[in-house]
Design an enzyme around this catalytic site. Structure first.
Site, PDB file in Angstrom:
ATOM      1  N   ASP A 163       0.830  -1.215   0.000  1.00 50.20           N
ATOM      2  CA  ASP A 163       0.000   0.000   0.000  1.00 50.20           C
ATOM      3  C   ASP A 163       0.865   1.266   0.000  1.00 50.20           C
ATOM      4  OD1 ASP A 163      -1.951  -1.975   0.433  1.00 50.20           O
ATOM      5  OD2 ASP A 163      -1.923  -1.645   2.601  1.00 50.20           O
ATOM      6  N   GLU A 217     -11.536  -0.041  -2.604  1.00 53.01           N
ATOM      7  CA  GLU A 217     -10.777   0.475  -1.466  1.00 53.01           C
ATOM      8  C   GLU A 217      -9.634   1.350  -1.951  1.00 53.01           C
ATOM      9  OE1 GLU A 217      -9.307  -2.876   0.708  1.00 53.01           O
ATOM     10  OE2 GLU A 217      -7.659  -3.247  -0.671  1.00 53.01           O
TER      11      GLU A 217
END
Length: 548
Positions: free
Chosen positions: A86, A311
């Site tokens: 991420d 997301e």
């Protein structure tokens, strides 16, 4: 080996007048639906006239080889040197920093090789100071001792984002502590240095609460208790996750007017947007506006909901194109989970964010959101890769001082493991204002402001089309010829292509679909120079690379 013989034919090619250089890009972009047929002049006005020129095509090459082989093409696996999940990027002091989940941080000077500054849950960490020893930071979620314990009894500090606060003169680190798939807490910390240490300052947003845990949050400071219970908690005493967010994956940006915002969310009730106070970095809770999907605690819902697999929201403002780009990831993050990067755009920070069809997913059933959003990257194989890239997702993006634009994501590999590394790709905005992600990891390439000769871009391309599916399938190359006549030939495929003189802009059509993009000469991942194109249309991305 399959070969086809084609006869000569005549075609008409439309050449647009008043062409703008690609390096400066267009002025005003076209309408939100992003019609790939629309043209713009350098002054931002729509092109009203085209010069039609009849071109007689001579005899085409006698043999066109559509066999896909990689003879003579060297393969390499880039070694990033770190695993940062991420990755959120920020440039400071001439260096590139990526901040990732599990307290992983790295730095680079070339966007390809990285040096770790911290990794894993340590009490004394260069970046996170003494976060692990701070009981208040994990009071609600994120550890086995939290009010809502982590489901695996481990520490969970995920998806950070860093921004320099121009008003306070401090770096702000936004991150989440999370315990379950919807019980989480957005927090922030500050530092005088990009490299920390960041000192925890407080919690911002809570999610996943029930009637028993509501009082451990700050929700009732902004919504009265009865309303909060009716709105956010189901009759079964579960958090109303289908409509309201999981408070993770925060990213922060300044808009074109200098206001500070935070976008966040993962699956559950969708992606939400809140304004932040520039003087404190804390949330400004809005007035309720149900008609515009604005909640007084969580903010404005942009897309998603009904626990669709959306997301990792990241908004990038591009002053040159005039658009805010909302990047998100679809699918499950595992290697075969179909993880991928999608993008929407808006002319205002708070939306509506739409795709190339002028649409966006709202309360769709999972996975019925797959047609929405321009898909930039998913699972794919290209020449020079040792193995296919898989689950390319959870990206950040930035515009460097030289104007180059980049997408930064993690990728897994087709190696039957969950190993992952960061990758950085340059993207170029096409004529209609849509990002076109270049096929290979960046290696210092610069697109030609004056474009390329037709002879340099025509030829035999390895092409992939990643479609819009959310699955484990790997996009594999097929062969297309871009003939100098403007024709496109493939195995049972015909189409056309054109380029704009004096620019990098191009268009290609095949199988009844139209794509608008750019040419760019760049290195493949083994360092061999290739001509590439990246074009988008109908929410699909098409990449091509030419070795001849």
């Amino acid at each position: 080996m399959r070969r086809k013989r084609w006869s000569a034919l005549g075609i008409s090619v439309l050449l647009a007048a008043g062409l703008a250089a690609c390096g400066s890009l267009q002025g005003t972009q076209t309408a939100e639906r992003g019609d790939v047929g629309a043209q713009t002049q350098g002054n931002g006005e729509m092109e009203n006239e085209t010069a039609e020129q009849e071109i007689e095509v001579g005899e085409l090459p006698a043999d066109l080889d559509f066999t896909v082989n990689y003879d003579g093409i060297k393969t390499v696996k880039i070694e990033a040197g770190v695993s940062v999940h991420d990755p959120s990027i920020y440039k400071a002091d001439g260096k590139y920093y990526i901040f990732g989940s599990h307290m992983s941080t790295a730095v680079s000077e070339d966007l390809r090789t990285w040096t770790s500054l911290g990794d894993g849950y340590k009490v004394k960490d260069q970046i996170y100071y003494e976060l692990m020893a701070n009981e208040e930071a994990f009071a609600y979620s994120g550890s086995k001792k939290s009010l809502i314990p982590t489901d695996d009894r481990a520490w969970h500090v995920w998806a950070p984002d860093v921004i320099y606060n121009e008003e306070t003169g401090l770096y702000y680190l936004y991150f989440c502590t999370t315990s379950t798939w919807n019980a989480s807490n957005l927090c922030y910390a500050t530092s005088e240095s990009i490299e920390g240490p960041y000192e925890w300052k407080g919690a911002l947003i809570y999610s996943g609460f029930t009637a028993e845990t509501l009082d451990a949050t700050d929700v009732t400071e902004y919504v009265d208790r009865d309303t909060a219970k009716d709105r956010y908690i189901k009759k079964s005493n579960e958090y109303n996750f289908n409509k309201y967010p999981n408070a993770i994956d925060p990213t922060v940006l300044y808009d074109g007017e200098g206001r500070l915002w935070m976008v966040y969310g993962s699956w559950s009730g969708g992606m939400y947007l809140l304004e932040l106070d520039k003087a404190t970095g804390e949330v400004i809770h809005p007035e309720e506006d149900e008609a515009n999907r604005v909640d007084p605690y969580f903010g404005k819902r942009l897309i998603g909901g009904n626990h669709s697999s959306i997301e990792a929201p990241y908004i990038l403002y591009d002053e040159e194109s005039g658009y805010y780009y909302l990047f998100v990831s679809y699918g499950g993050l595992a290697r075969e989970g179909g993880y991928q990067i999608r993008v929407f755009r808006s002319e205002t920070i708070d939306g509506d964010y739409v795709d190339m069809n002028g649409e966006y997913p709202m309360d769709t059933n999972n996975p019925e959101h797959y047609p929405y959003g321009l898909k930039l990257s998913g699972n794919y194989f290209l020449p020079s890769l040792e193995m296919a890239y898989m689950a390319t997702g959870h990206n950040s993006a930035f515009i460097d001082e030289d104007g180059k634009k980049y997408v930064v994501n993690h990728t897994r590999f087709d190696n039957k493991t969950e190993e992952h590394e960061p990758r950085v790709h340059q993207f170029i905005v096409n004529e209609e204002g849509w990002p076109c992600m270049l096929p290979y990891a960046t290696d210092g390439e610069t697109v030609s402001e004056s474009g390329y000769d037709k002879s340099a871009v025509a030829g035999r391309y390895y092409v992939i089309n990643q479609g819009t599916a959310i699955d484990a399938e790997i996009a594999q190359p097929f062969i297309l010829y871009l003939d100098e006549s403007g024709q496109v030939y493939g195995d049972g495929v015909e189409g056309s292509w054109e380029m704009k003189d004096g620019t990098c802009y191009m268009k290609v059509s095949y199988d009844g679909k139209n794509y608008s993009g750019v040419f760019c000469q760049m290195n493949d991942e083994a360092g061999m120079q290739v001509m590439s194109f990246s074009a988008v249309g109908g929410n699909e991305s098409v990449w091509g690379v030419k070795y001849e």
